[in-house]
Write a protein that holds these residues in place. Structure first.
Motif, short mmCIF file in Angstrom:
data_model
loop_
_atom_site.label_atom_id
_atom_site.label_comp_id
_atom_site.label_asym_id
_atom_site.label_seq_id
_atom_site.Cartn_x
_atom_site.Cartn_y
_atom_site.Cartn_z
N CYS A 46 0.95 -1.18 -0.05
CA CYS A 46 0.29 0.27 -0.20
C CYS A 46 1.00 1.07 0.32
N GLN A 47 0.34 2.29 -0.72
CA GLN A 47 0.88 3.60 -0.17
C GLN A 47 0.89 4.59 0.93
N ALA A 56 -4.57 -5.15 2.41
CA ALA A 56 -3.71 -5.95 1.93
C ALA A 56 -3.89 -6.97 2.30
N GLU A 57 -3.50 -8.83 1.76
CA GLU A 57 -3.67 -9.77 2.03
C GLU A 57 -1.75 -10.10 2.75
N ILE A 58 -0.78 -9.11 2.34
CA ILE A 58 0.70 -8.68 2.55
C ILE A 58 0.19 -8.24 4.40
N SER A 59 -0.43 -7.21 4.56
CA SER A 59 -0.70 -6.71 5.83
C SER A 59 -1.17 -7.47 6.69
N GLN A 60 -2.18 -8.75 6.23
CA GLN A 60 -2.52 -9.51 7.27
C GLN A 60 -1.70 -10.58 7.97
N PHE A 90 11.86 0.87 4.21
CA PHE A 90 10.64 1.21 3.81
C PHE A 90 9.68 0.74 4.79
N VAL A 91 9.56 -0.34 5.31
CA VAL A 91 8.86 -0.99 6.02
C VAL A 91 8.06 -0.07 7.55
N SER A 92 9.35 0.55 7.80
CA SER A 92 9.21 0.98 8.92
C SER A 92 9.08 2.56 8.66
#
Length: 135
Positions: A46-47, A56-60, A90-92
């Motif tokens: 996601c942006q 999003a599935e990856i966030s789940q 980027f994830v942080s």
């Protein structure tokens, strides 16, 4: 008319179809850590959205992993490091200052300073031109 009413009812009920993640923790402190960490980690797909806010599935998957790691006794630092190692800085939302992320920390200030210098130069040029026109 009946079809339209059914369609409108279906659309109104659509938000209730969204999956709600429910995680069980041993204490309120663990639950608070979970909420804090999921707000601190950014969805790779996601942006500019945290994994707490993303569908999003990856966030789940990331939320499930955070919950599991909390239950296993990992520290907040270990959990964040796990995701940074896997998805990059980027994830942080709070990336560390290092050569790879320096642009994230220095870039906005540099652009602000360059913009200020540009405005000063434009104002000086305009005032010089106005003075030359008066003479």
């Amino acid at each position: 008319m009946i079809r339209l009413a059914i369609l409108l009812l279906a659309l109104a009920a659509a938000p209730s179809w969204a999956a709600i993640d429910i995680y069980q923790f041993d204490s309120d402190a663990q639950q608070d850590r979970f909420h804090r960490l999921t707000e601190e980690l950014r969805c790779p797909k996601c942006q500019n959205q945290s994994i707490a806010d993303s569908d999003a599935e990856i966030s789940q998957d990331m939320r499930e992993r955070v919950a599991r790691m909390i239950r296993e006794g990992h520290s907040d630092e270990e959990i964040v490091t796990f995701f940074v190692d896997r998805y990059g800085d980027f994830v942080s939302y709070r990336p560390p200052f290092n050569p790879r992320t320096a642009i994230l920390w220095v870039g906005p200030l540099t652009l602000l300073l360059l913009g200020g210098v540009g405005i000063v130069l434009l104002v000086r040029r305009a005032s010089r031109e106005a003075e030359e026109d008066d003479q």
